[in-house]
Write a protein that holds these residues in place. Structure first.
Motif, short mmCIF file in Angstrom:
data_model
loop_
_atom_site.label_atom_id
_atom_site.label_comp_id
_atom_site.label_asym_id
_atom_site.label_seq_id
_atom_site.Cartn_x
_atom_site.Cartn_y
_atom_site.Cartn_z
N LYS A 295 0.36 -1.94 6.20
CA LYS A 295 0.29 -0.59 5.67
C LYS A 295 -1.13 -0.27 5.24
O LYS A 295 -1.85 -1.14 4.74
N LEU A 296 -1.50 0.98 5.42
CA LEU A 296 -2.80 1.47 4.99
C LEU A 296 -2.60 2.83 4.33
O LEU A 296 -1.97 3.71 4.90
N SER A 297 -3.15 2.97 3.13
CA SER A 297 -2.96 4.24 2.41
C SER A 297 -4.26 4.71 1.80
O SER A 297 -5.18 3.93 1.52
N ALA B 137 -5.27 -1.55 2.04
CA ALA B 137 -4.48 -2.10 3.13
C ALA B 137 -3.69 -3.31 2.61
O ALA B 137 -4.16 -4.03 1.73
N SER B 138 -2.49 -3.50 3.16
CA SER B 138 -1.67 -4.64 2.76
C SER B 138 -0.81 -5.09 3.93
O SER B 138 -0.58 -4.33 4.88
N TYR C 57 -3.49 -8.18 -0.10
CA TYR C 57 -3.93 -6.79 0.00
C TYR C 57 -5.39 -6.69 -0.43
O TYR C 57 -5.95 -7.60 -1.07
N GLY C 58 -6.01 -5.59 -0.11
CA GLY C 58 -7.39 -5.34 -0.51
C GLY C 58 -7.76 -3.90 -0.27
O GLY C 58 -7.06 -3.17 0.44
N SER D 31 0.81 -1.22 0.00
CA SER D 31 0.00 0.00 0.00
C SER D 31 0.84 1.27 0.00
O SER D 31 0.32 2.37 -0.20
N TRP D 32 2.14 1.12 0.23
CA TRP D 32 3.10 2.22 0.09
C TRP D 32 4.46 1.58 -0.13
O TRP D 32 4.85 0.67 0.61
N ILE D 33 5.19 2.01 -1.16
CA ILE D 33 6.45 1.34 -1.47
C ILE D 33 7.64 1.97 -0.74
O ILE D 33 8.74 1.43 -0.77
N GLY D 34 7.44 3.12 -0.08
CA GLY D 34 8.52 3.73 0.69
C GLY D 34 9.02 5.03 0.08
O GLY D 34 8.52 5.51 -0.93
#
Length: 289
Positions: free
Chosen positions: A142-144, A184-185, A195-196, A29-32
């Motif tokens: 992670k949640l974005s 979220a993942s 993820y979903g 959900s976020w690669i950094g």
């Protein structure tokens, strides 16, 4: 016939918009951050979306085009393929993705021959940004929040002077889609990333079409002179424009990825409510995330 074409435009928009927002779908959900560590990835997406044929069959029935009306399928798989790129953010915890693809079958000799009178042109471009509101919760959860814009246009052409019902046809369609949602993942065992998420889709599509009927074949009365006489007074080409309206749809999706060092394989399935459209894709990427 107008009602059939209008409804087909809506069906086409439902399918295309579902495919558009599936492009550039990343499991994390976020690669950094872009630095340090340089977080980015690029690859290829291949997907398919269900397209209802009921409305186009209705239009074909109204003009007597039995070849189309009698197609046994009620849904057609609409394929897509796109290149994508995603880069990490800086200072703030976000990343940005971009997607692009163009295809013209008339420029590919072997494919053009295989399509037997049909031609297909496709262009797509789009992008999104994701902001991580949870990024450090163990185990790598992670949640974005995400927002994006996509634009597609394509043309389907047909040309066969000897066809019994339709000599030529041309359909041009373009679609714009805005989307916003959350994803979220979690990474498990160091390489498996389920993820979903859910999002809202706001889209609009416009269609232009033209049709050159074979009136002699459609009006075959058994008397060639009568058929020729009637065909003489009918328009050689039928044309129309459909200016679409903005359509709002919720969508939910889920999938998983295998993060294998610098190779990432992502699978994805989505369902769009109200329009009842299923779609999915698979992505192969070189990724440092």
């Amino acid at each position: 016939m107008k009602n059939g074409v209008d409804n087909f435009t809506k069906d086409l928009l439902n399918s295309v918009s579902a495919s558009q927002v599936s492009q550039n779908q990343w499991a994390p959900s976020w690669i950094g951050y872009l630095v340090p560590g340089i977080k980015f990835g690029l690859g290829l997406d291949a997907g398919v979306s269900s397209l209802s044929l009921k409305s186009i069959k209705q239009a074909a029935d109204e003009i007597g085009a039995d070849d189309i009306k009698n197609i046994s399928m009620n849904h057609l798989p609409l394929p897509t393929m796109n290149l994508d790129l995603r880069v990490g953010g800086f200072i703030l915890p976000f990343d940005a993705g971009f997607t692009f693809m163009t295809l013209d079958t008339s420029r590919i000799g072997s494919l053009d021959s295989a399509l037997s009178g049909f031609s297909f042109k496709y262009f797509a471009i789009g992008g999104d940004a994701r902001y991580a509101i949870i990024k450090n919760m163990l185990p790598d959860f992670k949640l974005s929040l995400t927002a994006g814009f996509y634009y597609s246009k394509f043309n389907i052409g047909f040309d066969d002077e000897n066809n019994d019902t339709i000599k030529a046809a041309d359909i041009s369609f373009k679609a714009m889609t805005f989307t916003t949602g959350a994803q979220a993942s979690i990474k498990l065992a160091g390489f498996f990333v389920p993820y979903g998420g859910a999002r809202f889709i706001l889209s609009r599509g416009d269609l232009n079409w033209s049709l050159t009927p074979n009136w002699k074949g459609l009006l075959d009365s058994g008397d060639a002179d009568i058929s020729n006489a009637v065909a003489y007074f009918l328009p050689k080409t039928l044309k129309g424009d459909v200016e679409g309206k903005w359509i709002f749809r919720p969508q939910t999706y889920f999938g998983f990825a295998f993060d294998l060092a610098v190779v990432e394989i992502t699978n994805y399935v989505a369902y769009t409510f109200v329009s009842n459209v299923w779609n999915g894709n698979i992505s192969f990427r070189f990724a440092l995330d």
